[in-house]
Design a protein around this motif. Structure first.
Motif, short mmCIF file in Angstrom:
data_model
loop_
_atom_site.label_atom_id
_atom_site.label_comp_id
_atom_site.label_asym_id
_atom_site.label_seq_id
_atom_site.Cartn_x
_atom_site.Cartn_y
_atom_site.Cartn_z
N CYS A 164 13.35 95.04 48.75
CA CYS A 164 12.16 94.77 49.60
C CYS A 164 12.49 94.63 51.13
O CYS A 164 13.78 94.63 51.56
N CYS A 168 8.81 91.05 53.64
CA CYS A 168 8.08 90.96 52.34
C CYS A 168 7.96 89.46 51.95
O CYS A 168 9.04 88.82 51.98
N TRP A 184 3.07 94.10 42.27
CA TRP A 184 3.39 94.71 43.79
C TRP A 184 3.47 96.18 43.94
O TRP A 184 3.60 97.01 42.91
N PRO A 185 3.23 96.63 45.16
CA PRO A 185 3.03 97.95 45.28
C PRO A 185 4.60 98.34 44.91
O PRO A 185 5.52 97.89 45.53
N GLN A 208 -0.27 100.31 42.36
CA GLN A 208 -0.12 101.02 43.72
C GLN A 208 1.31 101.59 43.56
O GLN A 208 2.38 101.13 43.49
N GLY A 227 6.16 98.75 50.39
CA GLY A 227 6.28 98.30 48.98
C GLY A 227 7.58 97.71 48.61
O GLY A 227 8.60 97.85 49.51
#
Length: 284
Positions: A164, A168, A184-185, A208, A227
């Motif tokens: 990440c 994040c 989470w995206p 997503q 993301g």
């Protein structure tokens, strides 16, 4: 007498190991196929070369004499091949980050034993390159759809890790469970990525998905905090990016590492490379 090199290599391997199972592993064939090859050899020669029992394999007197001559023939052939082998190249295609130390061990062992060289070719889609015959062997990660007629050799499994941005919220949690990735995206490399919506059953997939087309795009998208990503742990050792952080991932299925090739391309050279690759993979 219709005796081929494959007969001699099969026989000498069984004689050396005193075992059909270990010889089959060395030759990368099934044990029934190896047994048929030995039977063909004995049938063509009209002699019994091996005494078999449920516990061991021994050479007959004729088999011991034949072994000495067969090894001499194969040694002479190897010497002849060595004369031209330094001009021979095997092309290995990969999409990103060759596994270590597997790659270094495999290439070193192969080049030392054959005298041939390995050309490393970075390509976004190794399987496409294999179909186009611009490479001889493709190294791929994850579950794959191999080209028709190709053969796949699974080497070993790599553990997965989450990635990440340094900004994040995931960095504050300290770890992520596989079942929680759906919240989470998820940034996905659609060409050569090992993790995507296909990795989860319906109803548990991330809501997503952000698609990218190669590893560099994937990494920069994660770094931009669009993301999170999921990759094999090798990326943590090999990726230097100041804006990304690696987070332990629990409960994730491993990611398989495989080699794919067509059986009609450079058979002997590929067989020797696979021998080195499997041996190095068994040490992972």
């Amino acid at each position: 007498m219709d005796v081929e090199l494959r007969h001699l290599r099969a026989f000498t391997s069984v004689a050396r190991h005193r075992s059909f199972s270990r010889a089959a592993e060395e030759l990368l064939i099934t044990q029934p196929a190896l047994s048929r090859t030995i039977a063909q050899l004995e049938g063509n020669l009209n002699v019994r070369l091996l005494d078999r029992s449920s516990r061991h394999v021994e050479l007959t007197d004729t088999g011991a004499e034949f072994l000495a001559q067969a090894e001499r023939v194969l040694a002479t052939l190897d010497q002849a091949l060595a004369v031209v082998s330094h001009r021979v190249t095997l092309r290995l295609g990969f999409s990103w980050l060759l596994p270590d130390p597997w790659a270094q061990q495999t290439v070193s062992r192969f080049e030392e034993k054959t005298g041939a060289s390995v050309t490393l070719t970075r390509t976004d889609d190794p399987l496409h390159a294999l179909r186009q015959r611009t490479i001889d062997i493709a190294l791929v990660r994850g579950d794959i759809d191999a080209p028709r007629g190709a053969r796949t050799v699974r080497l070993y499994d790599e553990p997965r890790i989450a990635v990440c941005s340094e900004h994040c919220d995931l960095t504050r949690l300290g770890h992520l469970d596989w079942t929680d990735v759906q919240y989470w995206p998820l940034v996905v490399n659609t060409v050569s990525g090992t993790t995507g919506p296909w990795s989860w059953p319906e109803g548990r997939r991330p809501a997503q998905i952000i698609e990218t087309a190669n590893y560099d795009e994937w990494l920069e998208t994660v770094a931009a905090n669009r993301g999170i990503g999921i990759v094999p742990e090798v990326a943590q050792r090999r990726t230097q990016h100041p804006a990304v952080r690696f987070i332990p991932l629990t409960g994730a299925p491993p990611s398989p590492v495989s080699l794919v090739h067509f059986p009609d391309a450079q058979r002997t050279l590929i067989r020797r490379f696979l021998e080195a690759a499997v041996q190095a993979g068994s040490q992972e």
